[in-house]
Design a protein around this motif. Structure first.
Motif, PDB file in Angstrom:
ATOM      1  N   UNK A 144       0.790  -1.234   0.000  1.00 21.60           N
ATOM      2  CA  UNK A 144       0.000   0.000   0.000  1.00 21.60           C
ATOM      3  C   UNK A 144       0.825   1.289   0.000  1.00 21.60           C
ATOM      4  N   UNK A 145       1.878   1.349   0.762  1.00 21.71           N
ATOM      5  CA  UNK A 145       2.672   2.584   0.792  1.00 21.71           C
ATOM      6  C   UNK A 145       3.367   2.836  -0.544  1.00 21.71           C
ATOM      7  N   UNK A 146       3.770   1.768  -1.227  1.00 16.11           N
ATOM      8  CA  UNK A 146       4.430   1.906  -2.520  1.00 16.11           C
ATOM      9  C   UNK A 146       3.422   2.252  -3.622  1.00 16.11           C
ATOM     10  N   UNK A 147       2.240   1.669  -3.541  1.00 12.33           N
ATOM     11  CA  UNK A 147       1.180   2.009  -4.487  1.00 12.33           C
ATOM     12  C   UNK A 147       0.790   3.472  -4.305  1.00 12.33           C
ATOM     13  N   UNK A 148       0.660   3.901  -3.067  1.00 15.03           N
ATOM     14  CA  UNK A 148       0.309   5.296  -2.806  1.00 15.03           C
ATOM     15  C   UNK A 148       1.351   6.252  -3.389  1.00 15.03           C
TER      16      UNK A 148
END
Length: 87
Positions: free
Chosen positions: A72-76
């Motif tokens: 999630x943090x990388x997608x964000x």
């Protein structure tokens, strides 16, 4: 679609997107977004400049595959980079 064939990340998109979008707009007034192979901020900006939006899928799936539950943090960060390209 930004290219003919199967979906997936592409390093270069050579299809005449403007002409394809114009053809679609001749028969409908719904927003026209372009997808298939869009993976970089530069591609996003180019496709969105010729349509009403850009669709990114495979590149996000690759991030999820790479980072799993931490994705999630990388997608964000990736999505933010793509959105910033449109400003």
């Amino acid at each position: 679609m930004s290219s003919l064939g199967v979906t997936g990340v592409r390093s270069k998109i050579t299809t005449d997107i403007g002409a394809m979008v114009d053809l679609v707009r001749e028969v409908t007034d719904v927003p026209v977004a372009v997808g298939f192979g869009i993976s970089t901020p530069e591609q996003t900006k180019k496709m969105a400049s010729q349509s009403d939006g850009a669709i990114v899928g495979s590149a996000i799936i690759k991030i999820i595959e790479k980072y799993g539950k931490d994705a999630p943090q990388y997608v964000e960060a990736y999505v933010k980079e793509m959105v910033d390209a449109l400003k």
